[in-house]
Motif scaffolding. Structure first.
Motif, mmCIF file in Angstrom:
data_model
loop_
_atom_site.group_PDB
_atom_site.id
_atom_site.type_symbol
_atom_site.label_atom_id
_atom_site.label_comp_id
_atom_site.label_asym_id
_atom_site.label_seq_id
_atom_site.Cartn_x
_atom_site.Cartn_y
_atom_site.Cartn_z
ATOM 1 N N MET A 75 0.828 -1.203 0.000
ATOM 2 C CA MET A 75 0.000 0.000 0.000
ATOM 3 C C MET A 75 0.866 1.258 0.000
ATOM 4 N N ASP A 79 -3.259 5.191 0.228
ATOM 5 C CA ASP A 79 -4.237 4.119 0.454
ATOM 6 C C ASP A 79 -4.732 4.126 1.897
ATOM 7 N N GLU A 130 -2.057 -5.169 2.062
ATOM 8 C CA GLU A 130 -3.510 -5.218 2.239
ATOM 9 C C GLU A 130 -4.056 -6.597 1.894
#
Length: 645
Positions: A75, A79, A130
């Motif tokens: 990320m 984000d 993620e």
């Protein structure tokens, strides 16, 4: 008993096999996900039916956890940061689309970084993966309570480090009562505390995460430190508490209103340091007492009887306890400070939640350094003798009172403004006895008087100012067609702004404006108010200073130009300046100075001027007798001048 929640797990934990094993010594990658809870025992938006999406208290958790996977594209900071925007829109009645990028620019400017490269922060690559599969095993948990109106992204590198060391991190946002803004009132603080308590109890009931609930730690930054300390009583199984410059310790005497709010919390029987048994690690910034001497303190570290450790980095500021100065590489020194904060925090949790060695040795290594102390602040408890100067400012010729005169300590950020009847009151103390008072006003000769001389006077102080006789510069205008243009910053941002706060009468802020090579006649001044909670009508004085050759003290105006702002008035506010015959021949600094209000302005109120990208930056000072200092590098207030030349 029926569970009091609904639960939505984002994306990935289904099918994870849980195997209890020793995990403390293993190195992991950091996974990331979010978890949405709704607490149906608490109302969020008042006066709504139960089927309203905002009726019950929402809670979105940011979760970092150990994983053996590494995604092909970790990320970016954007984000993480975008979730602030998404949640603000989801849980309030306004559209906050675009706020995350503006807030990132504002954050960089506040740290003294030029925002020309505004994408630098958002583009930073994190180590958060993620939706990666959580590692097998059970893991101790650290509950992170975010600072004022913030969330876990503010300390994402530390939270990643904890996950890489085998901890599950549950980040609790700082969201108060509806419409969600956190304040320093106890009821809003308790919302964050209750969010954390609810999250722990819900996760234990549902067994959605492989958490070892026998080993719980809590980590709080800034206001989150206060919430963390309160949580210890609600959840006594917490074993370890780390405070990153937290407000559970507070020094009274700098601001009466803040003192009152904090004292209310301390007297509310929600903090119990004497009976707390969680091991406590307090890290404190080294600059908070640089500009004032406290009257007294509430010191959690001194009150607790639990195992405790203390570190104060003498060269650190409050923001150094977040990730931002470090990841933006502001300086090697600040990067090193955060590295020490992060490493000592992880080792402390390893000591008390996993029985791993290493903290004591590292702690002793840190306190051996000259710039780090293991001793809390020591200050005199002798009360400072108050020194209050009050009186009236008058015209020396006709003896009429002069409104809105600036009275302050020369070259210091301390002063006030006389009211519309020329009356003033300035609260000082014995430390100012050898200072000099400066009294100044547009159109009058300034006067300086030693503070001690005024303090020795009996009865009310009377100060007379002489009108200044000044010659007007001659400007030759040739007969040709006028060219009209707008100078300054045209921003109308509703998300990014700089504010006048409730106790800042006399504060002044503005921008530098390039006027070009030809004389310009000023027709109109405009400024954009994005947010206004002032319940009283307020009055601002316009100032236009000569900015040539670095000057800031020469005000080009010959009389007061006072602009009124109605209660809760927002949008563009314009003032016709044609009657004042203002001619600009060089660059200027244009400011607004808060000089008066009709009625009281409450502690929760503020007026916000829009801010946007602007090369010249912004300037401010809290007193006319102080120096205008550049703030928000690369961002400027929404001030414009409509001119003709």
């Amino acid at each position: 008993m029926k569970a009091n929640y609904w639960i939505i797990l984002i994306a990935f934990l289904v099918g994870c096999k849980l195997v209890s094993q020793e995990t403390a010594s293993k190195k992991y990658n950091a996974g990331y996900t979010t978890l949405t809870l709704i607490d149906s025992s608490r109302t969020y938006k008042p006066n709504t039916p139960a089927n309203d999406p905002l009726h019950f208290r929402p809670l979105e958790l940011d979760i970092w956890y150990p994983t053996e996977e590494r995604t092909s594209l970790p990320m970016t900071f954007k984000d993480l940061w975008i979730k602030y925007e998404e949640r603000a829109t989801r849980y309030q009645d306004e559209d906050y689309n675009g706020v995350s990028e503006e807030l990132a620019l504002y954050l960089m400017a506040g740290l003294g970084i030029d925002v020309k490269d505004g994408s630098r922060l958002l583009a930073l690559q994190t180590h958060s993966n993620e939706a990666a599969t959580i590692a097998q095993g059970t893991f101790p948990v650290v509950v992170y309570l975010a600072g004022f109106n913030s969330m876990g992204a503010e300390n994402y590198t530390l939270l990643e480090n904890l996950a890489q060391k085998g901890f599950i991190v549950i980040s609790i946002w700082s969201m108060g009562r509806y419409p969600g803004q956190m304040t320093n009132e106890l009821m809003d603080t308790m919302e964050q505390v209750n969010d954390a308590d609810f999250a722990l109890k819900t996760l234990k009931q549902t067994n959605e995460l492989p958490i070892d609930f026998e080993n719980i730690g809590v980590l709080g930054y800034s206001w989150g430190g206060m919430s963390s300390a309160i949580l210890l009583d609600l959840y006594p199984k917490i074993k370890a508490f780390v405070s990153l410059d937290g407000t559970e310790t507070y020094y009274f005497g700098e601001n009466e209103i803040d003192d009152a709010y904090l004292d209310t919390i301390y007297q509310a029987n929600v903090l119990f340091p004497e009976k707390n048994q969680a091991a406590y690690f307090a890290l404190e910034s080294g600059n908070k007492l640089d500009e004032f001497r406290p009257t007294h303190e509430y010191h959690y570290f001194k009150k607790t009887n639990a195992p405790k450790y203390y570190l104060r980095h003498s060269q650190s500021a409050h923001e150094d306890f977040s990730s931002f100065p470090s990841v933006l590489l502001i300086s090697e020194e600040r990067t090193n400070i955060y590295s020490e904060i992060s490493k000592s925090t992880v080792l402390f949790f390893e000591k008390y939640l996993t029985d791993k060695k290493g903290f004591q040795q590292y702690y002793e290594q840190l306190i051996s350094k000259d710039r780090i102390s293991d001793t809390p602040y020591v200050f005199s408890t002798e009360p400072l003798q108050k020194l209050v100067l009050s009186g009236t400012i008058k015209d020396a010729q006709d003896n009429t009172p002069l409104p809105y005169v600036n009275i302050g300590i020369l070259n210091k950020e301390m002063g006030t403004v006389s009211n519309r009847n020329g009356v003033f009151e300035l609260a000082l103390n014995e430390t100012h006895a050898n200072d000099t008072l400066r009294i100044s006003m547009i159109g009058y000769e300034a006067k300086t008087i030693p503070v001690q001389e005024l303090a020795n006077k009996k009865g009310a102080i009377q100060i007379a100012l002489k009108e200044k006789i000044s010659e007007l510069n001659e400007v030759v205008v040739t007969a040709k067609k006028w060219k009209y243009k707008t100078l300054g910053n045209k921003t109308k941002s509703k998300f990014m702004g700089h504010l006048f706060y409730y106790d800042q009468l006399g504060k002044e802020m503005g921008i530098r404006i390039n006027t070009g090579k030809r004389p310009a006649f000023v027709d109109t001044f405009n400024f954009h108010v994005s947010y206004n909670r002032f319940s009283a009508k307020t009055f601002f004085r316009l100032n236009i200073y000569d900015a040539s050759k670095g000057q800031q003290s020469n005000n080009l105006l010959k009389e007061n130009i006072v602009i009124a702002v109605e209660p809760e008035q927002t949008g563009m506010i314009s003032t016709n300046l044609k009657p004042y015959d203002i001619v600009l021949t060089d660059d200027v600094i244009v400011t607004l100075e808060w000089i008066d209000n009709e009625g009281d302005v409450l502690p929760t109120e503020a007026l916000v001027i829009s801010v946007g990208l602007f090369t010249g930056g912004s300037y401010e000072r809290n007193s006319k007798q102080g120096k205008l200092k550049k703030k928000l590098k690369g961002l400027g207030l929404g001030f414009t001048l409509e001119v003709r030349s």
